[in-house]
Every structure is written in structure tokens, then in C-alpha cells.
Design an enzyme around this catalytic site. Structure first.
Site, PDB file in Angstrom:
ATOM      1  N   HIS A  15      41.729  32.991  43.964  1.00  0.00           N
ATOM      2  CA  HIS A  15      41.770  34.023  42.598  1.00  0.00           C
ATOM      3  C   HIS A  15      42.838  33.662  42.069  1.00  0.00           C
ATOM      4  O   HIS A  15      44.111  33.722  42.245  1.00  0.00           O
ATOM      5  CB  HIS A  15      42.079  35.639  43.046  1.00  0.00           C
ATOM      6  CG  HIS A  15      42.204  36.606  42.231  1.00  0.00           C
ATOM      7  ND1 HIS A  15      41.437  37.719  42.382  1.00  0.00           N
ATOM      8  CD2 HIS A  15      42.807  36.643  40.852  1.00  0.00           C
ATOM      9  CE1 HIS A  15      41.831  38.718  41.222  1.00  0.00           C
ATOM     10  NE2 HIS A  15      42.642  37.777  40.317  1.00  0.00           N
ATOM     11  N   HIS A  17      44.429  33.135  37.435  1.00  0.00           N
ATOM     12  CA  HIS A  17      44.102  33.250  36.022  1.00  0.00           C
ATOM     13  C   HIS A  17      44.800  32.096  35.252  1.00  0.00           C
ATOM     14  O   HIS A  17      46.044  31.928  35.565  1.00  0.00           O
ATOM     15  CB  HIS A  17      44.883  34.607  35.637  1.00  0.00           C
ATOM     16  CG  HIS A  17      44.374  35.704  36.239  1.00  0.00           C
ATOM     17  ND1 HIS A  17      43.362  36.301  35.601  1.00  0.00           N
ATOM     18  CD2 HIS A  17      44.563  36.305  37.462  1.00  0.00           C
ATOM     19  CE1 HIS A  17      42.823  37.531  36.282  1.00  0.00           C
ATOM     20  NE2 HIS A  17      43.644  37.532  37.580  1.00  0.00           N
ATOM     21  N   LYS A 101      32.127  38.117  38.611  1.00  0.00           N
ATOM     22  CA  LYS A 101      33.601  39.112  38.859  1.00  0.00           C
ATOM     23  C   LYS A 101      33.008  40.562  38.079  1.00  0.00           C
ATOM     24  O   LYS A 101      32.885  40.635  37.104  1.00  0.00           O
ATOM     25  CB  LYS A 101      34.682  38.470  38.073  1.00  0.00           C
ATOM     26  CG  LYS A 101      35.882  39.395  38.120  1.00  0.00           C
ATOM     27  CD  LYS A 101      36.517  39.445  39.562  1.00  0.00           C
ATOM     28  CE  LYS A 101      37.815  40.309  39.556  1.00  0.00           C
ATOM     29  NZ  LYS A 101      39.021  39.831  39.517  1.00  0.00           N
ATOM     30  N   HIS A 138      37.463  43.680  41.355  1.00  0.00           N
ATOM     31  CA  HIS A 138      38.749  44.131  41.043  1.00  0.00           C
ATOM     32  C   HIS A 138      38.318  45.740  41.468  1.00  0.00           C
ATOM     33  O   HIS A 138      37.853  46.585  40.752  1.00  0.00           O
ATOM     34  CB  HIS A 138      39.095  44.285  39.555  1.00  0.00           C
ATOM     35  CG  HIS A 138      40.469  44.832  39.482  1.00  0.00           C
ATOM     36  ND1 HIS A 138      41.683  44.058  39.153  1.00  0.00           N
ATOM     37  CD2 HIS A 138      40.803  46.044  39.576  1.00  0.00           C
ATOM     38  CE1 HIS A 138      42.606  45.038  39.312  1.00  0.00           C
ATOM     39  NE2 HIS A 138      42.124  46.370  39.172  1.00  0.00           N
ATOM     40  N   HIS A 176      42.436  40.994  45.739  1.00  0.00           N
ATOM     41  CA  HIS A 176      43.724  41.338  45.893  1.00  0.00           C
ATOM     42  C   HIS A 176      43.638  42.744  46.415  1.00  0.00           C
ATOM     43  O   HIS A 176      44.005  43.587  45.741  1.00  0.00           O
ATOM     44  CB  HIS A 176      44.408  41.406  44.424  1.00  0.00           C
ATOM     45  CG  HIS A 176      43.727  41.696  43.250  1.00  0.00           C
ATOM     46  ND1 HIS A 176      42.702  43.013  43.421  1.00  0.00           N
ATOM     47  CD2 HIS A 176      43.575  41.467  41.955  1.00  0.00           C
ATOM     48  CE1 HIS A 176      42.508  43.216  42.164  1.00  0.00           C
ATOM     49  NE2 HIS A 176      42.708  42.210  41.387  1.00  0.00           N
ATOM     50  N   ASP A 249      46.321  35.586  42.467  1.00  0.00           N
ATOM     51  CA  ASP A 249      46.115  36.434  41.317  1.00  0.00           C
ATOM     52  C   ASP A 249      47.386  36.047  40.366  1.00  0.00           C
ATOM     53  O   ASP A 249      47.737  36.914  39.721  1.00  0.00           O
ATOM     54  CB  ASP A 249      46.099  37.769  42.056  1.00  0.00           C
ATOM     55  CG  ASP A 249      45.718  38.530  40.868  1.00  0.00           C
ATOM     56  OD1 ASP A 249      45.312  38.330  39.748  1.00  0.00           O
ATOM     57  OD2 ASP A 249      46.016  39.815  40.815  1.00  0.00           O
TER      58      ASP A 249
END
Ligand SMILES: NC(=O)N[C@@H](CC(=O)O)C(=O)O
Ligand SMILES: [Zn+2]
Ligand SMILES: [Zn+2]
Length: 348
Positions: A15, A17, A101, A138, A176, A249
Site C-alpha cells: 500500500h 502513494h 481500490k 479504505h 491500513h 501507506d
């Protein structure tokens, strides 16, 4: 004698970004240095919704990689109420798309285009259940009445459990996980459910954000919870249970976007994650399980081979220095400070 050296399979980040443009160029090396692969989140502006957009984003990531680094971005699609099931299936069958996602609209950074009404996403979710494509979630509700510290637990009860009851074949990664509730829910599932745990949620509880002054660089979503939840996350991560694995994350935002009246959520951990994790696993007497968490359980869940290469971690007598800031062409990003000295170093 305590362990001072450890060799493990090269880890992956399930995970991450990476952003785009100058930020992507500024941060990618911090991941590709240690990690072989990463599940790359699609919450760009605008989001990565179609397979063609994911292919173009993958090309931009590969173009930003430092010379000589071998790193495989595993692409995801951002689920909307208008996502085309055929496009998703084609992307999956081509090998490009590894997950879709789900961002409940308004739950986190760049999620306004996410899903408001789960019923509208059902055709895609049914197709995914049919073909075996994973849904990453999420897992927070956005209902204003629900306290922000309860949003994950309420999501499990009101969204995730009904979804999994309706589509038991759907593979779901709870991204997460931040609560004991999430850990217990994953443990209780018979199949098709796994969870990623971040580096920072193993280290901080909500005091880090609020005690002694408001500290925006410890603010992320889902927000860190009480100490009992952090302890549940540590127990799960270090247990060896194959359903739990690393998703950092790591979510860079430039300092002016964090240090302001309405700061962005996200913590930047790519650069020191392996040192932080070795510290945590050592504290828990579980260094022998770090490899399962960071390098073995994730590939098993996603049906991918374990990396052939290894990395070596060495415990130094003196603390290892990490930069406090990462300078990028998009601006300065503050690096996660675990608030204790780090002694574990990754040597190539
Ligand atoms: N985790 C965060 O606090 N922020 C992430 C979004 C997310 O993963 O929810 C971001 O993109 O900045
Ligand atoms: Zn998220
Ligand atoms: Zn994220």
C-alpha cells in the site's frame, strides 16, 4: 547474544502513494532502494479510473525510476460508481491491474470521486468476485454522526460485513488496519480477507498527534487510535499470521499542506520503514518473523512469487541517521520521526 544481523527476502510494499510529476520523481527512490514491488494507490488528481490511465501512470512511474533500480509497480484502479466491469476485467486479465481500490467518498485524501452508494458499485464488485480480482478498501465510514475514532469499527459492521455476506467469493484487503476490531475481524474470517498494517501505526498512538501541541506530521487517515489498538496491531504484525502484511501507506504531502489550518492526512515513511520495522520486531522478540510480514505474506495473498533477492539488516551500535526532510521538485516533505533512535540499517 542478541541478534545484530538479519537477511530477509527483499520486501514489497502492499500500500503505497507515489503521487505524480515532480513529487513522484522526488520520492520514488526511497521506495525502490529497498522494495521490489509496491501496490500503487490510484488516488491521484484526477484519480486513476480506467485501465488505460493505469497503463499510462505505470509508464510515468517507470520513467521516474533511478537508473539501475529494478522496481515493479503493481497497479490499482480507483473504484467509482461508473466504473466499467469490462474494462476492469480486461485490465486484470492483461496482468496490469492487481487490485481495485474502494474509497468511500470523502473518507481521505482525494476521495471525493469515490463511492457514495455501494449498490452502484455492485456490478463491478460482482465481476471481481467472479474473476478473483482483489478489492482493497479504505475502511472508514464518512457519516458525520460517527466519531472519527470509531469510523473503522463502524465500517466493518455496516459496510464490510454486509458486502462480504453478499459476495463471499470477493477477495478483500482491509488496508491500513488501525484497530483491535479490524484485527479481530480479519482473524475471525474463514477466507478471502487479509489486512495491511502500516509502519507508523505500529509505532504511534493518538497521543503522538495531540500531546504537548498539535503535531500534523503524525496525522494520517485512518487516524492513529488508543494504545490498546496499537498493541493489537503489533501482536498481529509480529504473529506470523499470513493474513497480515506490510503496507506502509507512505503518503507524501509537502510541508505547507501539512502545517496549516486544515492540514492533509498522510505520513511519509518510505525512507526509514525497514529500520523502524526491525526496531519494532526486535522489541517484540519477533525478528525471525519480520520476513513473513514484509516479504512473504503479501506475495502469497496476491498470488505472486516471493522476491528472489535478499536484503541484509545490520544493528549498529550508534543510531543510524535519516534526513528529517525529503526535498522534492514539488516541495519539502517531512520524514516520519519514530521518536526513538533507529539502530537498524539496511545494507545492500
Ligand atoms: N493515509 C493517509 O492519511 N493519506 C493517504 C490516503 C489514504 O491512504 O487514506 C493520502 O493519499 O495522502
Ligand atoms: Zn486510506
Ligand atoms: Zn493510503
Amino acid at each position: 547474544m542478541s541478534t545484530t544481523e538479519l537477511t530477509i527476502r527483499r520486501p514489497d510494499d502492499w500500500h503505497l502513494h507515489l503521487r505524480d510529476g515532480a513529487m513522484l520523481e522526488g520520492v520514488i527512490a526511497d521506495t525502490s532502494r529497498h522494495f521490489a514491488r509496491a501496490i500503487v494507490m490510484p488516488n491521484l488528481v484526477p484519480p486513476v479510473v480506467t485501465t488505460a490511465e493505469a497503463a499510462a501512470y505505470r509508464d510515468r512511474i517507470l520513467a521516474a525510476l533511478p537508473e539501475g533500480d529494478r522496481f515493479e509497480p503493481l497497479m490499482t484502479l480507483y473504484l467509482t460508481e461508473h466504473t466499467d466491469p469490462d474494462d476492469v476485467q480486461a485490465g486484470y486479465e492483461s496482468g496490469l491491474i492487481r487490485a481495485v481500490k474502494l474509497y468511500p467518498a470523502g473518507a481521505t485524501t482525494n476521495s471525493h470521486g469515490g463511492v457514495r452508494d455501494m449498490a452502484k458499485a455492485m456490478p463491478v464488485l460482482e465481476r471481481m468476485a467472479e474473476i478473483g480480482l482483489t478489492l482493497c478498501v479504505h475502511g472508514e465510514v464518512t457519516t458525520p454522526e460517527v466519531d472519527i475514532f470509531d469510523r473503522e469499527a463502524v465500517f466493518i459492521d455496516t459496510v464490510l460485513e454486509p458486502l462480504r455476506a453478499r459476495l463471499p467469493e470477493l477477495r478483500v484487503t482491509m488496508e491500513h488496519v488501525t484497530t483491535r476490531n479490524g484485527i479481530d475481524y480479519i482473524r475471525a474470517a474463514k477466507e478471502n480477507l487479509a489486512g495491511t498494517i502500516t509502519t507508523h501505526h505500529l509505532i504511534i498512538n493518538r497521543n503522538a498527534i495531540l500531546v504537548g501541541g498539535i503535531r500534523p506530521h503524525y496525522y494520517c487517515l485512518p487516524v492513529a487510535k488508543r494504545e490498546e489498538h496499537r498493541l493489537a496491531l503489533r501482536a498481529a504484525a509480529t504473529s506470523g499470521d499470513a493474513r497480515f502484511f506490510l503496507g506502509t501507506d507512505s503518503a507524501p504531502h509537502v510541508d505547507p499542506m501539512k502545517e496549516c489550518a486544515c492540514g492533509c492526512a498522510g505520513i511519509y515513511t518510505s525512507i526509514n520503514t525497514m529500520s523502524c520495522l526491525a526496531h519494532v520486531f526486535e522489541q517484540e522478540g519477533a525478528l525471525d518473523r519480520l520476513e513473513a510480514f514484509a516479504s512473504l505474506n503479501g506475495p502469497a495473498w496476491y498470488g505472486l512469487p516471493v522476491n528472489a533477492e535478499t536484503i541484509r539488516l545490520v544493528r549498529r551500535a550508534e543510531p543510524v541517521a535519516f534526513p528529517a526532510k525529503r526535498e522534492t521538485g514539488a516541495g519539502t516533505v517531512t520524514v516520519f520521526d519514530p521518536m526513538f533512535p533507529l539502530h537498524w540499517d539496511v545494507v545492500e
